[in-house]
Design an enzyme around this catalytic site. Structure first.
Site, PDB file in Angstrom:
ATOM      1  N   HIS A 255       0.837  -1.204   0.000  1.00  0.00           N
ATOM      2  CA  HIS A 255       0.000   0.000   0.000  1.00  0.00           C
ATOM      3  C   HIS A 255       0.868   1.249   0.000  1.00  0.00           C
ATOM      4  O   HIS A 255       2.049   1.223   0.373  1.00  0.00           O
ATOM      5  CB  HIS A 255      -0.927   0.024   1.211  1.00  0.00           C
ATOM      6  CG  HIS A 255      -0.209   0.095   2.531  1.00  0.00           C
ATOM      7  ND1 HIS A 255       0.400  -0.995   3.107  1.00  0.00           N
ATOM      8  CD2 HIS A 255       0.011   1.143   3.379  1.00  0.00           C
ATOM      9  CE1 HIS A 255       0.957  -0.638   4.247  1.00  0.00           C
ATOM     10  NE2 HIS A 255       0.747   0.661   4.433  1.00  0.00           N
TER      11      HIS A 255
ATOM     12  N   ASP B  65       0.550   4.960   1.792  1.00  0.00           N
ATOM     13  CA  ASP B  65      -0.201   5.454   2.944  1.00  0.00           C
ATOM     14  C   ASP B  65      -1.302   6.429   2.546  1.00  0.00           C
ATOM     15  O   ASP B  65      -1.095   7.340   1.735  1.00  0.00           O
ATOM     16  CB  ASP B  65       0.736   6.136   3.939  1.00  0.00           C
ATOM     17  CG  ASP B  65       1.627   5.148   4.658  1.00  0.00           C
ATOM     18  OD1 ASP B  65       1.181   4.015   4.897  1.00  0.00           O
ATOM     19  OD2 ASP B  65       2.779   5.508   4.983  1.00  0.00           O
TER      20      ASP B  65
ATOM     21  N   HIS C  92       4.735  -0.035   0.265  1.00  0.00           N
ATOM     22  CA  HIS C  92       5.403  -0.811   1.297  1.00  0.00           C
ATOM     23  C   HIS C  92       4.408  -1.765   1.942  1.00  0.00           C
ATOM     24  O   HIS C  92       3.197  -1.677   1.719  1.00  0.00           O
ATOM     25  CB  HIS C  92       6.040   0.103   2.354  1.00  0.00           C
ATOM     26  CG  HIS C  92       5.080   1.033   3.016  1.00  0.00           C
ATOM     27  ND1 HIS C  92       4.736   2.267   2.491  1.00  0.00           N
ATOM     28  CD2 HIS C  92       4.357   0.927   4.162  1.00  0.00           C
ATOM     29  CE1 HIS C  92       3.877   2.873   3.281  1.00  0.00           C
ATOM     30  NE2 HIS C  92       3.619   2.077   4.309  1.00  0.00           N
TER      31      HIS C  92
ATOM     32  N   ARG D 122       5.258   7.655  12.932  1.00  0.00           N
ATOM     33  CA  ARG D 122       5.363   8.105  11.543  1.00  0.00           C
ATOM     34  C   ARG D 122       5.049   9.588  11.457  1.00  0.00           C
ATOM     35  O   ARG D 122       4.056  10.050  12.017  1.00  0.00           O
ATOM     36  CB  ARG D 122       4.402   7.309  10.658  1.00  0.00           C
ATOM     37  CG  ARG D 122       4.628   7.506   9.159  1.00  0.00           C
ATOM     38  CD  ARG D 122       3.641   6.684   8.360  1.00  0.00           C
ATOM     39  NE  ARG D 122       2.329   7.318   8.294  1.00  0.00           N
ATOM     40  CZ  ARG D 122       1.193   6.656   8.074  1.00  0.00           C
ATOM     41  NH1 ARG D 122       1.196   5.351   7.937  1.00  0.00           N
ATOM     42  NH2 ARG D 122       0.041   7.311   8.012  1.00  0.00           N
TER      43      ARG D 122
END
Length: 370
Positions: free
Chosen positions: A183, A185, A334, A351
Protein backbone atom coordinates in the site's frame (compact mmCIF):
# COMPACT_ATOMS: atom_id res chain seq x y z
CA UNK A 1 3.14 -0.47 7.90
CA UNK A 2 4.98 -2.81 10.16
CA UNK A 3 8.65 -2.93 10.99
CA UNK A 4 10.92 -3.99 13.77
CA UNK A 5 14.09 -2.96 15.57
CA UNK A 6 15.83 -3.82 18.82
CA UNK A 7 16.06 -1.20 21.53
CA UNK A 8 17.52 -1.27 25.02
CA UNK A 9 14.18 -0.21 26.55
CA UNK A 10 11.48 -2.85 26.19
CA UNK A 11 7.97 -1.53 25.65
CA UNK A 12 5.29 -2.74 28.04
CA UNK A 13 2.82 -5.44 27.17
CA UNK A 14 -0.53 -3.64 27.25
CA UNK A 15 -3.95 -5.23 27.61
CA UNK A 16 -6.50 -4.21 24.98
CA UNK A 17 -8.64 -2.45 27.58
CA UNK A 18 -5.85 -0.20 28.80
CA UNK A 19 -5.20 1.96 25.76
CA UNK A 20 -8.28 2.86 23.74
CA UNK A 21 -11.05 5.22 24.64
CA UNK A 22 -12.22 6.39 28.02
CA UNK A 23 -10.02 6.24 31.10
CA UNK A 24 -7.56 3.68 29.77
CA UNK A 25 -4.55 5.95 29.46
CA UNK A 26 -3.92 6.24 33.21
CA UNK A 27 -3.71 2.49 33.67
CA UNK A 28 -1.44 2.16 30.65
CA UNK A 29 0.84 4.89 31.98
CA UNK A 30 1.12 3.11 35.33
CA UNK A 31 2.13 -0.13 33.64
CA UNK A 32 4.56 1.67 31.36
CA UNK A 33 6.22 3.99 33.86
CA UNK A 34 9.64 2.34 33.38
CA UNK A 35 9.40 2.57 29.59
CA UNK A 36 11.43 5.45 28.19
CA UNK A 37 8.91 6.23 25.45
CA UNK A 38 5.74 5.82 27.52
CA UNK A 39 4.81 9.41 26.68
CA UNK A 40 4.58 8.30 23.05
CA UNK A 41 2.20 5.39 23.59
CA UNK A 42 -1.07 5.50 21.60
CA UNK A 43 -3.81 7.82 22.82
CA UNK A 44 -7.26 7.68 21.25
CA UNK A 45 -8.95 11.03 21.68
CA UNK A 46 -12.59 11.41 20.71
CA UNK A 47 -12.00 14.76 19.01
CA UNK A 48 -13.80 15.30 15.72
CA UNK A 49 -11.95 16.82 12.77
CA UNK A 50 -13.45 18.73 9.84
CA UNK A 51 -12.74 17.63 6.25
CA UNK A 52 -9.26 18.39 5.00
CA UNK A 53 -9.05 21.54 2.89
CA UNK A 54 -6.87 21.67 -0.25
CA UNK A 55 -3.59 23.49 0.16
CA UNK A 56 -0.75 24.53 -2.14
CA UNK A 57 2.19 22.20 -1.71
CA UNK A 58 5.70 23.37 -2.63
CA UNK A 59 8.07 20.43 -2.70
CA UNK A 60 11.43 21.30 -1.05
CA UNK A 61 13.18 19.06 -3.57
CA UNK A 62 12.62 21.77 -6.16
CA UNK A 63 14.97 24.07 -4.23
CA UNK A 64 17.67 21.39 -4.07
CA UNK A 65 17.72 21.16 -7.87
CA UNK A 66 19.31 24.62 -7.86
CA UNK A 67 22.10 23.67 -5.45
CA UNK A 68 25.61 23.30 -6.82
CA UNK A 69 25.79 19.87 -5.17
CA UNK A 70 22.30 18.48 -4.43
CA UNK A 71 23.88 15.57 -2.52
CA UNK A 72 26.13 17.70 -0.30
CA UNK A 73 24.31 16.55 2.85
CA UNK A 74 25.89 13.11 2.31
CA UNK A 75 29.49 14.37 2.02
CA UNK A 76 30.37 13.55 5.63
CA UNK A 77 28.69 10.13 5.70
CA UNK A 78 30.74 7.14 6.84
CA UNK A 79 28.84 4.80 4.57
CA UNK A 80 26.42 5.18 1.67
CA UNK A 81 25.27 1.85 0.23
CA UNK A 82 22.60 1.30 -2.42
CA UNK A 83 20.25 -1.47 -1.28
CA UNK A 84 19.28 -2.26 -4.87
CA UNK A 85 20.11 -0.59 -8.19
CA UNK A 86 16.68 1.06 -8.42
CA UNK A 87 15.45 1.44 -4.85
CA UNK A 88 16.90 2.26 -1.48
CA UNK A 89 20.06 3.75 0.05
CA UNK A 90 21.49 2.82 3.46
CA UNK A 91 23.41 5.63 5.18
CA UNK A 92 25.56 5.75 8.31
CA UNK A 93 27.32 8.75 9.83
CA UNK A 94 24.74 11.49 9.17
CA UNK A 95 22.76 13.00 12.05
CA UNK A 96 19.41 13.93 10.51
CA UNK A 97 18.55 16.11 13.49
CA UNK A 98 21.41 18.46 12.60
CA UNK A 99 20.48 19.03 8.95
CA UNK A 100 19.87 22.68 8.11
CA UNK A 101 17.19 23.85 5.67
CA UNK A 102 19.40 23.24 2.63
CA UNK A 103 20.26 19.77 3.88
CA UNK A 104 16.60 18.90 4.35
CA UNK A 105 15.85 20.14 0.82
CA UNK A 106 18.63 17.92 -0.52
CA UNK A 107 17.29 15.01 1.51
CA UNK A 108 13.85 15.46 -0.06
CA UNK A 109 15.36 15.36 -3.55
CA UNK A 110 17.48 12.29 -2.80
CA UNK A 111 14.53 10.41 -1.29
CA UNK A 112 12.51 11.28 -4.40
CA UNK A 113 15.28 9.93 -6.64
CA UNK A 114 15.99 6.77 -4.63
CA UNK A 115 12.47 6.17 -3.35
CA UNK A 116 13.75 4.94 0.01
CA UNK A 117 16.56 5.94 2.38
CA UNK A 118 17.62 4.24 5.61
CA UNK A 119 19.59 6.20 8.22
CA UNK A 120 21.32 4.41 11.07
CA UNK A 121 22.31 5.67 14.55
CA UNK A 122 19.61 8.34 14.85
CA UNK A 123 19.02 8.30 18.60
CA UNK A 124 19.52 12.07 18.80
CA UNK A 125 16.59 12.59 16.41
CA UNK A 126 14.33 10.03 18.10
CA UNK A 127 14.96 11.36 21.60
CA UNK A 128 14.13 14.97 20.71
CA UNK A 129 10.44 14.22 21.03
CA UNK A 130 7.15 15.13 19.36
CA UNK A 131 7.63 18.91 19.13
CA UNK A 132 10.78 18.29 17.14
CA UNK A 133 9.03 15.64 15.03
CA UNK A 134 6.39 18.20 14.08
CA UNK A 135 8.91 20.87 13.11
CA UNK A 136 10.85 18.31 11.10
CA UNK A 137 7.79 17.17 9.17
CA UNK A 138 6.49 20.68 8.52
CA UNK A 139 9.58 21.39 6.41
CA UNK A 140 8.29 18.86 3.87
CA UNK A 141 4.57 19.69 3.82
CA UNK A 142 1.38 20.05 5.81
CA UNK A 143 1.24 17.33 8.46
CA UNK A 144 -1.48 14.76 7.96
CA UNK A 145 -3.69 13.98 10.96
CA UNK A 146 -4.88 10.40 10.63
CA UNK A 147 -8.63 9.90 11.12
CA UNK A 148 -8.43 6.59 13.01
CA UNK A 149 -4.96 5.87 14.39
CA UNK A 150 -3.53 6.39 17.86
CA UNK A 151 -1.19 9.29 18.51
CA UNK A 152 0.87 10.62 21.45
CA UNK A 153 -1.40 12.53 23.79
CA UNK A 154 -1.57 16.13 22.57
CA UNK A 155 0.13 15.36 19.24
CA UNK A 156 -2.42 14.11 16.71
CA UNK A 157 0.05 14.88 13.88
CA UNK A 158 2.21 11.90 14.92
CA UNK A 159 0.79 8.61 13.61
CA UNK A 160 1.57 5.64 15.85
CA UNK A 161 1.66 1.91 15.19
CA UNK A 162 1.52 -0.47 18.12
CA UNK A 163 1.33 -4.24 18.55
CA UNK A 164 2.29 -6.56 21.38
CA UNK A 165 1.54 -10.12 22.40
CA UNK A 166 -1.96 -9.23 23.53
CA UNK A 167 -3.29 -6.72 21.06
CA UNK A 168 -2.77 -4.60 17.97
CA UNK A 169 -3.81 -1.04 17.20
CA UNK A 170 -2.83 -1.39 13.55
CA UNK A 171 -4.94 -1.82 10.42
CA UNK A 172 -4.29 -5.55 9.99
CA UNK A 173 -5.99 -8.39 8.14
CA UNK A 174 -6.46 -11.54 10.20
CA UNK A 175 -8.27 -13.84 7.75
CA UNK A 176 -5.46 -14.15 5.20
CA UNK A 177 -2.60 -16.60 4.75
CA UNK A 178 -0.20 -13.65 4.50
CA UNK A 179 0.33 -10.38 6.34
CA UNK A 180 1.81 -8.79 3.22
CA UNK A 181 -0.47 -6.06 1.88
CA UNK A 182 1.26 -3.55 -0.38
CA UNK A 183 0.00 0.00 0.00
CA UNK A 184 0.82 3.69 -0.24
CA UNK A 185 -0.20 5.45 2.94
CA UNK A 186 -3.67 7.05 3.01
CA UNK A 187 -3.81 7.22 -0.79
CA UNK A 188 -7.53 7.95 -0.41
CA UNK A 189 -6.78 11.57 0.55
CA UNK A 190 -7.05 14.28 -2.11
CA UNK A 191 -3.42 15.15 -1.35
CA UNK A 192 -1.72 11.95 -0.14
CA UNK A 193 1.67 12.04 1.60
CA UNK A 194 5.01 12.65 -0.06
CA UNK A 195 8.25 12.33 1.93
CA UNK A 196 7.48 10.17 4.96
CA UNK A 197 9.61 9.57 8.08
CA UNK A 198 9.23 6.45 10.22
CA UNK A 199 11.12 5.01 13.18
CA UNK A 200 10.65 2.44 15.92
CA UNK A 201 10.76 3.12 19.63
CA UNK A 202 10.66 -0.54 20.67
CA UNK A 203 10.36 -3.91 18.97
CA UNK A 204 10.80 -7.65 19.28
CA UNK A 205 14.32 -9.07 19.04
CA UNK A 206 13.71 -10.49 15.56
CA UNK A 207 11.27 -10.28 12.68
CA UNK A 208 9.18 -7.50 11.23
CA UNK A 209 11.42 -6.33 8.41
CA UNK A 210 9.72 -3.71 6.26
CA UNK A 211 9.17 -4.44 2.57
CA UNK A 212 9.32 -1.69 -0.04
CA UNK A 213 8.76 -1.71 -3.77
CA UNK A 214 9.46 0.82 -6.49
CA UNK A 215 6.33 1.79 -8.40
CA UNK A 216 8.64 3.48 -10.93
CA UNK A 217 10.45 0.22 -11.68
CA UNK A 218 7.16 -1.68 -11.66
CA UNK A 219 5.81 0.61 -14.38
CA UNK A 220 8.96 0.29 -16.49
CA UNK A 221 8.60 -3.50 -16.58
CA UNK A 222 5.31 -3.23 -18.46
CA UNK A 223 5.05 -3.03 -22.24
CA UNK A 224 4.91 0.48 -23.77
CA UNK A 225 1.52 -0.20 -25.34
CA UNK A 226 0.03 -1.26 -22.02
CA UNK A 227 1.59 1.70 -20.19
CA UNK A 228 0.09 4.06 -22.76
CA UNK A 229 -3.33 2.56 -22.02
CA UNK A 230 -2.83 2.74 -18.25
CA UNK A 231 -2.04 6.45 -18.52
CA UNK A 232 -5.57 7.05 -19.78
CA UNK A 233 -7.09 5.48 -16.64
CA UNK A 234 -8.04 6.82 -13.23
CA UNK A 235 -9.07 4.92 -10.12
CA UNK A 236 -11.05 5.48 -6.93
CA UNK A 237 -9.12 5.25 -3.67
CA UNK A 238 -11.26 4.82 -0.56
CA UNK A 239 -10.83 5.26 3.19
CA UNK A 240 -14.23 3.75 3.97
CA UNK A 241 -12.99 0.24 4.79
CA UNK A 242 -10.36 1.58 7.19
CA UNK A 243 -12.98 3.69 8.95
CA UNK A 244 -15.40 0.76 9.22
CA UNK A 245 -12.57 -1.33 10.68
CA UNK A 246 -12.32 1.19 13.52
CA UNK A 247 -16.07 1.61 13.91
CA UNK A 248 -16.25 -2.13 14.49
CA UNK A 249 -14.27 -1.55 17.69
CA UNK A 250 -10.79 -2.35 16.40
CA UNK A 251 -7.69 -0.17 16.09
CA UNK A 252 -8.93 1.93 19.04
CA UNK A 253 -12.54 2.30 17.92
CA UNK A 254 -12.28 5.93 16.85
CA UNK A 255 -13.16 7.71 13.59
CA UNK A 256 -12.37 11.42 13.97
CA UNK A 257 -12.97 12.50 10.37
CA UNK A 258 -15.56 11.13 7.98
CA UNK A 259 -13.98 8.77 5.44
CA UNK A 260 -13.38 10.04 1.92
CA UNK A 261 -12.91 8.65 -1.57
CA UNK A 262 -10.92 10.40 -4.29
CA UNK A 263 -10.00 9.78 -7.90
CA UNK A 264 -6.31 9.54 -8.81
CA UNK A 265 -4.48 8.67 -12.02
CA UNK A 266 -3.39 5.05 -12.40
CA UNK A 267 -0.02 6.41 -13.56
CA UNK A 268 1.25 9.55 -11.83
CA UNK A 269 4.20 11.86 -12.49
CA UNK A 270 6.57 13.02 -9.77
CA UNK A 271 6.58 16.84 -9.68
CA UNK A 272 10.34 17.13 -9.02
CA UNK A 273 12.03 14.21 -10.79
CA UNK A 274 9.50 13.86 -13.60
CA UNK A 275 9.51 10.08 -13.15
CA UNK A 276 6.32 8.17 -13.83
CA UNK A 277 5.00 5.57 -11.39
CA UNK A 278 2.08 3.21 -10.93
CA UNK A 279 -0.34 4.55 -8.37
CA UNK A 280 -2.63 1.72 -7.33
CA UNK A 281 -2.51 -0.44 -4.20
CA UNK A 282 -4.49 -3.35 -2.78
CA UNK A 283 -5.34 -1.63 0.47
CA UNK A 284 -7.07 1.52 -0.78
CA UNK A 285 -7.68 1.33 -4.56
CA UNK A 286 -11.22 0.13 -5.24
CA UNK A 287 -12.00 0.34 -8.96
CA UNK A 288 -11.05 1.95 -12.25
CA UNK A 289 -13.43 4.70 -13.27
CA UNK A 290 -15.37 4.15 -16.50
CA UNK A 291 -14.69 0.43 -16.88
CA UNK A 292 -17.12 -2.38 -16.24
CA UNK A 293 -16.57 -4.29 -13.02
CA UNK A 294 -14.94 -7.31 -14.64
CA UNK A 295 -12.63 -5.13 -16.72
CA UNK A 296 -11.57 -3.07 -13.72
CA UNK A 297 -10.99 -6.16 -11.58
CA UNK A 298 -8.92 -7.86 -14.29
CA UNK A 299 -6.60 -4.88 -14.75
CA UNK A 300 -6.18 -4.20 -11.05
CA UNK A 301 -5.57 -7.89 -10.31
CA UNK A 302 -2.84 -7.96 -12.95
CA UNK A 303 -1.19 -4.84 -11.51
CA UNK A 304 -1.46 -6.06 -7.91
CA UNK A 305 0.05 -9.43 -8.84
CA UNK A 306 2.87 -7.63 -10.65
CA UNK A 307 3.57 -5.46 -7.59
CA UNK A 308 3.34 -8.46 -5.21
CA UNK A 309 5.58 -10.82 -7.14
CA UNK A 310 8.26 -8.58 -8.65
CA UNK A 311 11.07 -9.12 -6.15
CA UNK A 312 13.43 -7.39 -8.59
CA UNK A 313 11.59 -4.12 -7.86
CA UNK A 314 11.70 -4.57 -4.10
CA UNK A 315 13.99 -3.80 -1.16
CA UNK A 316 13.83 -5.16 2.38
CA UNK A 317 14.80 -3.06 5.37
CA UNK A 318 16.36 -4.89 8.30
CA UNK A 319 15.83 -2.73 11.34
CA UNK A 320 18.61 -1.93 13.81
CA UNK A 321 18.37 0.16 16.99
CA UNK A 322 17.78 3.88 16.33
CA UNK A 323 17.11 3.49 12.61
CA UNK A 324 15.04 6.04 10.71
CA UNK A 325 13.52 5.24 7.32
CA UNK A 326 12.32 7.84 4.85
CA UNK A 327 10.44 7.05 1.67
CA UNK A 328 8.61 8.93 -1.05
CA UNK A 329 5.03 7.74 -0.74
CA UNK A 330 4.27 8.96 -4.27
CA UNK A 331 6.59 6.52 -6.06
CA UNK A 332 6.87 3.57 -3.67
CA UNK A 333 4.63 1.12 -1.86
CA UNK A 334 5.40 -0.81 1.30
CA UNK A 335 4.05 -3.64 3.39
CA UNK A 336 4.00 -4.90 6.92
CA UNK A 337 5.74 -8.18 7.65
CA UNK A 338 4.00 -9.30 10.83
CA UNK A 339 6.02 -12.47 11.34
CA UNK A 340 6.51 -11.60 15.02
CA UNK A 341 2.86 -11.73 16.11
CA UNK A 342 3.47 -14.87 18.21
CA UNK A 343 6.09 -13.05 20.31
CA UNK A 344 5.15 -11.21 23.54
CA UNK A 345 7.36 -8.20 22.80
CA UNK A 346 5.88 -4.87 21.78
CA UNK A 347 6.56 -3.13 18.50
CA UNK A 348 5.97 0.62 18.83
CA UNK A 349 6.62 3.01 15.95
CA UNK A 350 6.01 6.62 14.98
CA UNK A 351 5.36 8.10 11.54
CA UNK A 352 5.70 11.74 10.47
CA UNK A 353 3.49 12.16 7.42
CA UNK A 354 3.54 15.43 5.45
CA UNK A 355 0.99 15.73 2.66
CA UNK A 356 2.10 16.53 -0.88
CA UNK A 357 0.34 17.69 -4.04
CA UNK A 358 -2.71 16.08 -5.57
CA UNK A 359 -1.31 13.28 -7.76
CA UNK A 360 -0.37 14.62 -11.18
CA UNK A 361 -1.36 12.37 -14.09
CA UNK A 362 1.42 11.20 -16.38
CA UNK A 363 -0.97 11.87 -19.26
CA UNK A 364 -1.30 15.62 -19.49
CA UNK A 365 -4.89 16.81 -19.43
CA UNK A 366 -6.38 13.64 -17.92
CA UNK A 367 -9.73 14.54 -16.37
CA UNK A 368 -9.67 13.45 -12.70
CA UNK A 369 -13.34 13.97 -12.01
CA UNK A 370 -15.33 10.88 -11.09
Amino acid sequence: MSSTATTTEAAPTVELSTLPLRGGEKKAEEKAEEYKYAHLLPHFSEDRYPPLEPYKHIDPGHRALKHANPRAFLDSAERVVELTPHLGTDVKGINLANLDSDGRDQLALEVARRGLMVFRDQRDFIDRGPEFYKKWGQHFGRLHVHPTSGHPKGYPEIHLVYRDGNTSFNFEVDDSITTTVWHSDVSYELQPPGLTTFFLLASPPTGGDTLFTSQVSALKKLSPQFVAFLKTLKAIHSGVEQAEFSRAGRRGGIVRRDPVEHVHPVVRKHPVTGEEALYVNRQFTRRIVGLKREESEAILRLLYDHIDKSADNQARVKWEPNTIVLWDNRVTAHSANVDFRHLPDARHGARITPQAERPQPALEGLDLSA
